[in-house]
Design a protein around this motif. Structure first.
Motif, PDB file in Angstrom:
ATOM      1  N   PHE A   1     -21.317 -99.119  34.599  1.00  0.00           N
ATOM      2  CA  PHE A   1     -22.598 -99.362  34.516  1.00  0.00           C
ATOM      3  C   PHE A   1     -23.105 -98.573  33.334  1.00  0.00           C
ATOM      4  O   PHE A   1     -22.804 -97.744  33.171  1.00  0.00           O
TER       5      PHE A   1
ATOM      6  N   ALA B   1     -25.715 -96.554  31.420  1.00  0.00           N
ATOM      7  CA  ALA B   1     -26.740 -96.022  32.457  1.00  0.00           C
ATOM      8  C   ALA B   1     -27.694 -95.326  30.888  1.00  0.00           C
ATOM      9  O   ALA B   1     -29.262 -95.239  31.002  1.00  0.00           O
TER      10      ALA B   1
ATOM     11  N   PRO C   1     -39.936 -94.493  34.194  1.00  0.00           N
ATOM     12  CA  PRO C   1     -39.716 -95.418  35.628  1.00  0.00           C
ATOM     13  C   PRO C   1     -38.834 -94.282  36.332  1.00  0.00           C
ATOM     14  O   PRO C   1     -37.932 -94.344  35.346  1.00  0.00           O
TER      15      PRO C   1
ATOM     16  N   GLY D   1     -35.196 -94.828  37.821  1.00  0.00           N
ATOM     17  CA  GLY D   1     -34.025 -95.280  36.859  1.00  0.00           C
ATOM     18  C   GLY D   1     -33.874 -95.867  35.699  1.00  0.00           C
ATOM     19  O   GLY D   1     -32.471 -95.950  35.955  1.00  0.00           O
TER      20      GLY D   1
HETATM   21  N1  ADP Z   1     -23.827 -91.016  40.582  1.00  0.00           N
HETATM   22  C1  ADP Z   1     -23.877 -92.265  39.819  1.00  0.00           C
HETATM   23  N2  ADP Z   1     -24.004 -93.508  40.043  1.00  0.00           N
HETATM   24  C2  ADP Z   1     -23.758 -94.830  39.506  1.00  0.00           C
HETATM   25  N3  ADP Z   1     -24.712 -95.166  38.688  1.00  0.00           N
HETATM   26  C3  ADP Z   1     -25.605 -94.124  39.187  1.00  0.00           C
HETATM   27  C4  ADP Z   1     -25.374 -92.672  39.582  1.00  0.00           C
HETATM   28  N4  ADP Z   1     -26.748 -91.987  39.055  1.00  0.00           N
HETATM   29  C5  ADP Z   1     -27.606 -92.757  38.621  1.00  0.00           C
HETATM   30  N5  ADP Z   1     -27.018 -94.069  38.668  1.00  0.00           N
HETATM   31  C6  ADP Z   1     -27.565 -95.030  37.528  1.00  0.00           C
HETATM   32  O1  ADP Z   1     -27.716 -94.537  36.767  1.00  0.00           O
HETATM   33  C7  ADP Z   1     -29.511 -95.204  36.103  1.00  0.00           C
HETATM   34  C8  ADP Z   1     -30.051 -94.289  35.889  1.00  0.00           C
HETATM   35  O2  ADP Z   1     -30.270 -92.960  36.925  1.00  0.00           O
HETATM   36  P1  ADP Z   1     -31.424 -91.658  36.533  1.00  0.00           P
HETATM   37  O3  ADP Z   1     -30.365 -90.996  35.842  1.00  0.00           O
HETATM   38  O4  ADP Z   1     -31.051 -91.129  38.220  1.00  0.00           O
HETATM   39  O5  ADP Z   1     -33.020 -92.029  36.493  1.00  0.00           O
HETATM   40  P2  ADP Z   1     -33.915 -91.188  36.851  1.00  0.00           P
HETATM   41  O6  ADP Z   1     -33.405 -90.366  36.774  1.00  0.00           O
HETATM   42  O7  ADP Z   1     -34.359 -91.750  35.978  1.00  0.00           O
HETATM   43  O8  ADP Z   1     -34.965 -91.744  38.436  1.00  0.00           O
HETATM   44  C9  ADP Z   1     -29.810 -95.718  37.604  1.00  0.00           C
HETATM   45  O9  ADP Z   1     -30.078 -96.775  37.946  1.00  0.00           O
HETATM   46  C10 ADP Z   1     -29.212 -95.098  39.054  1.00  0.00           C
HETATM   47  O10 ADP Z   1     -29.154 -96.135  39.695  1.00  0.00           O
END
Ligand code: ADP
Ligand code: MG
Lengths: 250, 293, 397
Positions: free
Chosen positions: A16, A18, A37, A39
């Motif tokens: 994924f 990110a 927003p 995620g």
């Molecule tokens: N430990 C993880 N494993 C897999 N995907 C993750 C993990 N942590 C976050 N994500 C994914 O990465 C993306 C960004 O997450 P995050 O940084 O927590 O967003 P935010 O803090 O902006 O709400 C999201 O789509 C989330 O689902």
């Protein structure tokens, strides 16, 4: 002078993607707000600066993160040393199951400070700096869990300040707090700017406007726009930013 | 400005590496002990086991011959205790998760179940003797032994049932009610079939438990030696664990009996291995099925 | 049509819901019922009685099981020790009769024995005679000590467990309970460092793959029957101990503790691993973010946080060890003495029950005493369970 630099940062959770091609410079002793927003990758990006994402298995970083011109992901960098310099405050107050005093002293102890009188003096100093001293000076030996949520969060900020980092990362530090506690925490963040470079992730746009000098807007893993807070909130360049800050989003 | 010690980070890193190495060494030695016990009994017992050993009765004061009656006896005890404990335990688990008012009642039942599972097996033996053997007049019998063993594994059955049912999301229940099904119909047609895989895993593990227990059958069922197989549930029977105990401790001819003891221990171990393996395979199989669904 | 049927099923389910409670109550009732007669059973062997000279003024309360034993073992030799006159105690058992009377005097069919005893008891002021009730003459002139029952004190504070001792069987709990606690204590001391190390390793250090292999192995360790542990102990650990410490016998408290330690490991490991895993991620991250190393985080944050879980693990492990029967029975040597060293044989409560109940006639004092041991064991483990319950409750709040 640039305190932090992110160069062509791409980050992956497994497959994924990110964070996508992020470049950013953060000056010393400023407050930068990350908005966007849920995620969109704000926390992920923030946690790169103290290598907190190292703990998550199967993650990859491409690109560079420089702090004081040093690549913190280079081989041979002592992560513990890095984290001494880059403090972090989390979304929910997470004090340790210890006394108030020991919570603040923790960072000193785990980094090998043994001098008790120094520790005592430093704890008092930091609690004063976090505007918490008057509230807790008579109950330093009590469990940190006895404090209110807002006090706990300020305790966590004090805990991070005690080892005198030069950077403080804050991941939605006020999202679990009531308005009065939030105001206190915001006031504290404005004070911190004198000594620290602060990055704060927030959901709350007024908060970003109130406390930050610069704001970065993220969307779906990309950094859409980054600039002076005043300009971002009055005159954003990108339409997506405009939509988000005026609440017409999604 | 903060008086950090020089090289503290490297020092703490080094001691951590050392400690973690120690921990992993200790962990592997625990696994080593397990393998040692298993390996020892397998190596010593494998030569003893053959078709004759498991299909004939002991001979000449248990210095020769096989362990057939003990295998049969253990089999009967497994069946007997399962007939009692499985239905009652499953119903109890269903009641706890589906019917009992949440809060105090469930907490109370759970506490009692935990207490029961903490009671030593020898106390079950005493109780079985007092109730089934003496008061109810079953005498030393398969019936008394099975009931005692059934009580012993009841908490295990109840707990696994409860846990299996707890894992089923409420949305399934609500979906069923929304279609006008009654509670009983929901339990029977939706909840039980969905929980069954995990329940079965628990049942298999309890079979393992029952087949190895000695103390509860000492005074309720087990026979030192029986020349023939039991004819009814009111007969005594031999059992593998008791047989091992007898041969290992009150043998008259150590040289001749030690191999029989190794053989018996190996049969017991094999039962446990198979049971655990089966439970694990089932668990994994069902886990995967749930995931792909 | 459907309703009554559902009601009935619901009723049945509710009944089975309470089955464990019912069973526990039944266990208490039946253990007590069988055990309770103990304190009404005569302290003197069934069918026998104790006779004294009629001038002997020692109060009847003095004659309980422990004193009788001391007197007949010649540990007490003067009546003044029991609050009587300053008179040597003279022991008399039926076998001693021939020292005083010839075979003719006793009669060819022993028909004169009651008279002889009568005369003897009447003539020696310091005598204490242990004789069958059958031989008490109808015109007996001595003092009979009857209605002496075993007292709770004899049981709870008795230093000896010796059911076949004459004239008075000794059912003293002390050697058994100290034996039980002694092996269990050392078992936990041996098991604890390993249990903690394994649980920390599995929860914090090991790769997921290794953990997924180790976990079923630990479960397997828990599944091995206790007779098999006992057997392994008997053929491997016992001879080993005998050789290493140059002992006459290898069956000892040490052998018991080692076997129990292995058996208690799975409980300790599973429960404390769960507790360690339950430490919230945010707390770990907070510690790491302050520059703490992984070990510092485990040691200073994770372990304190899972303290109550780990204590339940320890307490549960102790409970397992205390209640374990077969393995201990097979390797500890079963000498009913208060243990002073780990290298001596000793005997635990469960092992005593298992070893002796088969020989104890139902309803006799011995049988009742064994059930009384069951009662003690039941309450020890109940206390332990309730303690664990309490700890877990605290943990949740
Ligand atoms: N430990 C993880 N494993 C897999 N995907 C993750 C993990 N942590 C976050 N994500 C994914 O990465 C993306 C960004 O997450 P995050 O940084 O927590 O967003 P935010 O803090 O902006 O709400 C999201 O789509 C989330 O689902
Ligand atoms: Mg976030």
């Amino acid at each position: 002078m640039n305190k932090i630099e992110a160069i062509d940062v791409n980050f992956f959770y497994g497959k994924f993607h990110a964070l996508k091609d992020i470049n950013m410079q953060i000056e010393e002793r400023t407050v930068v707000a990350f908005i966007g927003p849920s995620g969109c990758g704000k926390s992920t990006f923030l946690r790169l600066f103290n290598r907190m994402n190292d703990l998550i298995p199967d993650t990859h970083l491409h690109g560079q993160i420089l702090i004081d011109k040093h690549d913190i992901y280079q081989k041979g960098v002592a992560v513990d040393e890095l984290r001494k310099n880059v403090g972090m405050v989390f979304q929910r107050p997470n004090p340790f199951p210890k006394s108030i005093f020991e919570n603040v002293a923790y960072g000193l102890r785990v980094n090998g400070v043994k001098d008790e009188s120094f520790i005592r003096q430093r704890v008092e100093e930091t609690l004063k700096g976090a505007a918490l001293w008057d509230e807790v000076k008579d109950k330093l030996k009590q469990s940190a869990f006895a404090l209110s949520g807002g006090q706990q969060q300020r305790l966590c900020i004090a805990r991070a300040m005690a080892i005198s980092p030069s950077i403080l990362l804050m991941d939605e530090p006020a999202s679990a707090l009531d308005p009065i506690s939030t105001a206190k925490v915001e006031e504290l963040i404005r004070q911190l700017k004198k000594d620290y470079t602060v990055i704060i992730v927030t959901h709350n746009m007024q908060q970003a406007a109130r406390v930050s000098d610069k704001t970065a807007y993220f969307y779906l893993g990309e950094m859409i726009e980054y600039g002076d807070t005043k300009r971002i909130f009055t005159n954003p360049e990108k339409e997506s930013t405009q939509k988000y800050i005026t609440g017409r989003f999604g | 400005m903060i008086p950090y010690k020089k090289n503290y980070t490297t020092r703490k890193k080094r001691s951590q590496t050392l400690l973690f190495a120690l921990f992993s060494l200790m962990s592997y030695s625990v696994v080593g002990i397990l393998l040692l016990i298993l390996g020892f009994i397998i190596v010593k017992g494998i030569g003893v086991i053959n078709w004759e050993f498991i299909s004939t009765a002991p001979e000449e004061g248990m210095t020769k011959g096989g362990i057939f009656p003990a295998i049969v006896g253990t089999f009967y005890l497994i069946i007997g205790s399962a007939l009692f404990a499985f239905p009652v335990g499953i119903m109890s688990g269903i009641y706890m998760n589906e019917y009992a008012p949440k809060g105090k009642v469930v907490q109370f039942i759970r506490m009692m179940t935990n207490n029961l599972s903490g009671i030593p097996s020898i106390v079950f033996g005493l109780f079985g003797m007092a109730l089934f053997v003496n008061t109810m007049g079953f005498g030393d019998s398969i019936l008394a032994g099975s009931l005692t063993l059934g009580l012993l594994c009841l908490p295990l059955v109840i707990r696994t049932t409860e846990e299996a049912l707890k894992a089923i999301p409420d949305s399934y229940r609500e979906g069923s009610y929304a279609l006008g099904a009654t509670k009983l119909q929901t339990v029977r047609r939706i909840i039980l079939p969905m929980g069954m895989p995990n329940i079965i895993t628990g049942l298999i593990l309890s079979v393992g438990r029952v087949s190895g227990e000695t103390a509860p059958i000492l005074f309720t069922c087990a026979a030192y030696f029986l020349p023939h197989l039991p004819n009814s549930v009111l007969d005594q029977c031999m059992a593998l664990p008791y047989h091992l105990y007898v041969i290992a401790t009150s043998g008259t001819n150590v040289e001749a009996q030690l191999p029989i003891a190794y053989g018996t221990a190996l049969v017991l171990i094999l039962i446990i291995l198979i049971v655990n393996l089966l439970a694990n395979v089932l668990r994994r199989y069902f886990d995967r099925k749930v995931k792909t669904n | 049509m459907r309703k009554p049927f559902e009601r009935i099923i619901e009723g049945i389910l509710a009944c089975s819901g309470y089955i464990t409670s019912v069973v526990i109550i039944l266990i208490v009732v039946f253990l007590f019922r069988e055990a309770f007669g103990l304190f009404k059973s005569p302290a003197v062997e069934e069918g026998y009685t104790i006779a004294l000279n009629r001038t002997n003024k020692v109060s009847e309360d003095q004659f309980h099981a422990q004193t009788l034993k001391l007197v007949f073992d010649s540990e007490i030799t003067n009546w003044s020790n029991l609050g009587g006159a300053d008179e040597e105690i003279l022991l008399f058992r039926l076998d001693d009769l021939t020292n005083y009377y010839s075979e003719e005097e006793l009669g060819s069919n022993l028909e004169n024995v009651p008279d002889c005893i009568n005369k003897l008891v009447d003539s020696i002021p310091g005598i204490i005679a242990f004789i069958p009730k059958l031989y008490v003459a109808s015109n007996f002139k001595g003092r009979l000590i009857e209605d002496v029952a075993i007292t709770p004190k004899d049981f709870l504070a008795g230093k000896e467990w010796f059911p076949t001792s004459t004239p008075s069987a000794q059912f003293g709990l002390l050697p058994l309970i100290t034996g039980t606690l002694w092996v269990s204590l050392f078992a936990i001391l041996f098991a604890l460092p390993f249990g903690l190390a394994v649980s920390i390793y599995m929860a914090e250090i090991a790769h997921l793959k290794i953990r997924n292999i180790m976990k079923p192995m630990i479960e397997l360790l828990a599944g091995i029957p206790s007779v098999v542990y006992g057997f392994f102990g008997l053929v491997v650990i016992v001879p080993f101990i005998q050789k290493v410490f140059h002992l006459p016998v290898g069956e000892s408290g040490l052998a018991g503790s080692l076997v129990l330690a292995i058996m208690a490991l799975p409980t300790i490991i599973t429960v404390s691993e769960d507790a360690i895993r339950n430490c919230p991620r945010s707390m770990r991250e907070a510690s790491l973010a302050l520059g703490a190393s992984h070990w510092q985080t485990i040691y200073r944050v994770v372990l304190p946080h899972s303290f109550s879980g780990i204590s339940s693990a320890i307490v549960l492990g102790i409970g397992r060890a205390i209640g374990e029967t077969m393995a201990v029975l097979m390797v500890t040597g079963n000498a009913a003495v208060i243990p002073t060293s780990l290298l001596e044989p000793l005997r635990t409560i469960p092992a005593t029950i298992a070893a002796e109940l088969g020989e104890a006639p139902a309803g006799g004092a011995h049988y009742q005493a064994l059930f009384m041991l069951g009662v003690v064991l039941f309450f020890i483990t109940l206390t332990i369970n309730l303690a664990v319950e309490q700890i877990t409750k605290q943990q949740k709040s």
